[in-house]
Design an enzyme around this catalytic site. Structure first.
Site, PDB file in Angstrom:
ATOM      1  N   ASP A   1       0.570  19.902 -26.430  1.00 20.68           N
ATOM      2  CA  ASP A   1       0.415  19.039 -25.241  1.00 20.68           C
ATOM      3  C   ASP A   1       0.802  17.600 -25.558  1.00 20.68           C
ATOM      4  OD1 ASP A   1      -0.182  18.246 -22.641  1.00 20.68           O
ATOM      5  OD2 ASP A   1      -2.313  17.979 -23.030  1.00 20.68           O
TER       6      ASP A   1
ATOM      7  N   LYS B   1       1.740  10.617 -26.838  1.00 24.81           N
ATOM      8  CA  LYS B   1       0.520  11.268 -27.322  1.00 24.81           C
ATOM      9  C   LYS B   1       0.600  11.671 -28.782  1.00 24.81           C
ATOM     10  CE  LYS B   1      -1.270  13.709 -23.219  1.00 24.81           C
ATOM     11  NZ  LYS B   1      -1.485  15.112 -22.759  1.00 24.81           N
TER      12      LYS B   1
ATOM     13  N   HIS C   1     -21.181  16.502 -25.290  1.00 25.67           N
ATOM     14  CA  HIS C   1     -21.879  16.348 -24.001  1.00 25.67           C
ATOM     15  C   HIS C   1     -23.099  15.451 -24.102  1.00 25.67           C
ATOM     16  CE1 HIS C   1     -19.372  19.327 -21.995  1.00 25.67           C
ATOM     17  NE2 HIS C   1     -19.524  20.113 -23.041  1.00 25.67           N
TER      18      HIS C   1
ATOM     19  N   THR D   1      -0.055  11.549  -9.246  1.00 18.67           N
ATOM     20  CA  THR D   1      -1.025  10.504  -9.573  1.00 18.67           C
ATOM     21  C   THR D   1      -0.318   9.221 -10.015  1.00 18.67           C
ATOM     22  OG1 THR D   1      -1.173  11.344 -11.840  1.00 18.67           O
ATOM     23  CG2 THR D   1      -2.837  12.124 -10.274  1.00 18.67           C
TER      24      THR D   1
ATOM     25  N   GLU E   1      -0.205  22.089 -16.776  1.00 13.67           N
ATOM     26  CA  GLU E   1      -1.279  22.924 -17.331  1.00 13.67           C
ATOM     27  C   GLU E   1      -1.435  24.207 -16.513  1.00 13.67           C
ATOM     28  OE1 GLU E   1      -1.598  19.470 -17.908  1.00 13.67           O
ATOM     29  OE2 GLU E   1      -1.221  20.229 -19.916  1.00 13.67           O
TER      30      GLU E   1
ATOM     31  N   GLY F   1       1.189  18.888 -13.188  1.00 10.10           N
ATOM     32  CA  GLY F   1       0.785  20.265 -12.917  1.00 10.10           C
ATOM     33  C   GLY F   1       1.142  21.252 -14.011  1.00 10.10           C
TER      34      GLY F   1
ATOM     35  N   ASN G   1       4.559  17.941 -21.411  1.00  5.86           N
ATOM     36  CA  ASN G   1       4.401  19.054 -22.344  1.00  5.86           C
ATOM     37  C   ASN G   1       4.996  20.347 -21.811  1.00  5.86           C
ATOM     38  OD1 ASN G   1       1.723  18.480 -20.725  1.00  5.86           O
ATOM     39  ND2 ASN G   1       1.843  20.704 -20.979  1.00  5.86           N
TER      40      ASN G   1
HETATM   41 CA    CA Z   1      -0.580  17.933 -20.301  1.00  5.86          CA
END
Ligand code: CA
Length: 672
Positions: free
Chosen positions: A320, A347, A609, A180, A198, A196, A275
């Site tokens: 992460d 992060k 949500h 990406t 995760e 990728g 991560n």
């Molecule tokens: Ca991640």
């Protein structure tokens, strides 16, 4: 006396030659990329130039006249997914990318499309990309445009025609690996990584020959099977920092999915790594260890791929806390001398300043609320973890969460104000040991128990802000607060302006010194991409890609467009009419059940949500989801971050369904 006019004539003649040369500038070769000041009106590479400060010297649009900004042109991308790209502008042509890695060349004066390249990515990648089918932009070098394709291809396109010149497969396409990020150019090579982690992946960064597409080198960021020789000496050094035998079977992680920055003066390539894979350190490396080179900034020799230095922002990551977030180079006055620095807000919530020649840590300060570490020790360069933060024996709520205090949304820096403009955000996550862990191919493999439970004392509104950070004073100067997180990247200009789009769909200009809001336009769809600016024929423009999407919201509603503004442009025209997305479904629930379901909804669902976050709006759920609420609430999606609510029994779930169907009926009526 007689000679004066002759000399004058000669002078005029050479001025004319120079003028012609300026109209036909040379190619975008290494020299041109190193001298962006010669092309002040262009936007040559991802972060505008090799320093990636996203600061433009253009000042026609300034804090004095920005209120007169209006739409010059727009291009409809005919997409309804996230648009994250930084457009490039070279010699009057804009090159940008959209959903499914589709690449566009557009007349930057008018918005007229010159060519479009669709790599025709298989739609199975809709489920294989963790974070939407996005693309963050292209690279330009000599006569080619380079784009990383979602399915792992790196493609070189003829800049004039958009026809592929070469294509290289950079990943094992049997694995759920995706590209990406934008490629970068360093000394005749195209540099690219992938995501990728995760799902389970071993990270690496690759360099390809820009002319031929031949692989020049590949640097793995974490060791592989310890029974085999490692690929390089840096991995031999990293191997003792890993324990057990889970990591190399799952992959280890450390994927290079976004930030790569090249310093031509030092000839160093800076690469941010991701991560751990799986996330949980106690599962990944049960005997401890820092797990090099996860969550690190790596300085690599771009000629041969050798590691020169490394700095690990989060040793033994278990939250992460990727360090792939955008990095920028600057030459700062630092305690009495000029330091060549690299800056990053990864992060984990700390803003880092490192000497980019040596990797020496100069500063690391929290830029959002942080509760996993008390501070970073500047002597050892290591964070000091809060006891229990690694959730070994007991689950705990950690800030920031996996979306990070800052994510891929680009930050910018103004050398005039001395401030870094960070799209910062508040979020957190509940982390807990799983009962057991077994690797499941093609699925999320985080090695965590159900997450997201509300924890007393941590009822965090997930908000975002534009944070103007002073990297030398090591503190914030001003902020602009937003009601939502996941806002757009930033652009700083010599006009004393900072531009940013928001999740709520506003495109805003601020006074870069004071933070005063000077202009905004509502564009009707969330913005996550960073803006750019450029100049053609004496006219300055500001462009941004508008299209909501990214990490969580698959198929979130948006109308993708490339918007370009100039002084004296028009007001933003009304949005194209959105297609109706939901229809009413049969609902047998009584008014009393619907009312009871509304209470359950506000207790359990609304916070995530309720339409104010990036998570799916339950009123728009498919019938399959509505019919399968029992399974979901019983934990079928815990690995995706959806907690289990075992206390909701069958009658309660039926009431909730009745309420959601009723809300859906109202929404369908409103969209008619
Ligand atoms: Ca991640």
């Amino acid at each position: 006396m007689f000679r004066v006019p002759v000399a004058g004539l000669i002078l005029v003649a050479s001025w004319m030659v120079l003028g012609a040369a300026q109209q036909r500038p040379g190619p975008i070769d290494d020299a041109a990329l190193r001298a962006p000041e010669a092309r002040a009106g262009d936007w040559l590479s991802y972060g505008r130039d090799y320093y990636e400060q996203r600061f433009s010297p253009l000042d026609q649009i300034s804090d004095r006249n920005v209120a007169q900004l209006g739409l010059a042109w727009q291009m409809d991308t005919a997409t309804d997914r996230g648009l994250e790209a930084t457009p490039l502008v070279v010699d009057g042509v804009m090159y940008t990318t959209g959903s499914w890695s589709v690449t566009y060349a557009v007349d930057a004066r008018t918005g007229q499309q010159l060519w479009k390249y669709d790599p025709e990515v298989h739609r199975k990648y809709d489920n294989l990309a963790c974070c939407d089918v996005v693309n963050r932009g292209a690279a330009f070098y000599k006569d080619k445009v380079y784009v990383g394709v979602l399915d792992g291809r790196l493609v070189a396109l003829d800049a004039k025609t958009g026809r592929p010149a070469w294509s290289a497969v950079t990943v094992d396409q049997t694995q759920p690996l995706t590209i990406t990020g934008a490629p970068r150019i360093a000394r005749g090579k195209v540099i690219i990584g992938n995501g990728g982690a995760e799902y389970g992946a071993r990270g690496y960064v690759s360099a390809y020959d820009a002319e031929t597409g031949q692989l020049a080198w590949r640097f793995y960021t974490v060791p592989g099977d310890p029974s085999k020789p490692q690929e390089n000496r840096a991995l031999d050094k990293a191997l003792p920092t890993w324990t057990g035998d889970t990591w190399w079977k799952v992959g280890g992680g450390g994927t290079v999915w976004d930030s790569i920055v090249y310093d031509p003066e030092l000839n160093l390539l800076y690469v941010g790594t991701g991560n751990g894979s799986p996330w949980n350190r106690h599962v990944r490396s049960p005997g401890g260890g820092d797990n090099l080179y996860l969550c690190s900034i790596l300085a690599i020799n771009p000629d041969n791929g050798d590691l020169v230095w490394h700095y690990q922002t989060t040793p033994a990551d278990t939250w992460d806390y990727t360090s792939v977030q955008p990095m920028m180079l600057a030459d700062l006055a630092w305690q009495g001398r000029t330091r060549k620095v690299i800056m990053q807000a990864p992060k984990n919530g700390f803003f880092y300043v490192l000497d980019r020649e040596t990797g020496e840590l100069l500063a690391a300060d929290p830029y959002v609320e942080v509760n996993w570490a008390t501070h970073v020790d500047l002597k050892t360069g290591r964070p000091v973890e809060v006891p229990g933060a690694a959730y070994k024996d007991k689950g705990t709520y950690i800030r920031p969460g996996p979306l990070g205090g800052h994510n891929w949304q680009a930050m910018s820096y103004s050398p005039t104000t001395g401030l870094v403009y960070i799209p910062a955000q508040d979020n957190g996550r509940y982390y807990e040991q799983p009962k057991s862990f077994s690797f499941r191919p093609g699925e999320y493999n985080l090695a965590l128990a159900a997450a997201g439970r509300a924890v007393e004392g941590y009822d965090i509104p997930s908000k975002g802000r534009l944070l103007a950070w002073d990297p030398v004073a090591r503190k914030p100067r001003w902020t602009a607060e937003y009601g939502n997180y996941w806002n757009g990247g930033t652009l700083a200009t010599a006009g004393n302006l900072v531009f940013q789009g928001t999740a709520a769909g506003d495109f805003i200009a601020y006074n870069a010194t004071t933070g005063e809001k000077l202009w905004s336009a509502y564009v009707g769809t969330g913005i996550v991409a960073p803006p750019i600016t450029y100049e053609i024929d004496g006219q300055q423009y500001v462009s941004v890609m508008a299209g909501w999407g990214g990490a969580f919201p698959k198929k979130f509603r948006s109308v993708g467009r490339l918007l370009t503004y100039a002084i004296g442009g028009n007001a933003t025209p009304p949005l194209p009419k959105l297609p109706r997305r939901v229809t009413a479904l049969p609902n047998a629930a009584s008014a009393a059940d619907i009312a009871a379901g509304g209470k359950i909804y506000s207790t359990y669902c609304a916070r995530c949500h309720g339409g104010a976050t990036v998570l799916p709006d339950l009123r728009r759920s498919t019938p399959a989801v509505l019919n399968g609420l029992e399974r979901i609430l019983d934990g079928s999606m815990v690995e995706r971050g959806m907690p289990r609510f075992a206390e909701l029994d069958k009658p309660a779930v039926a009431q909730l369904r009745g309420y959601l169907l009723d809300e859906r009926r109202k929404l369908a009526a409103s969209e008619r």
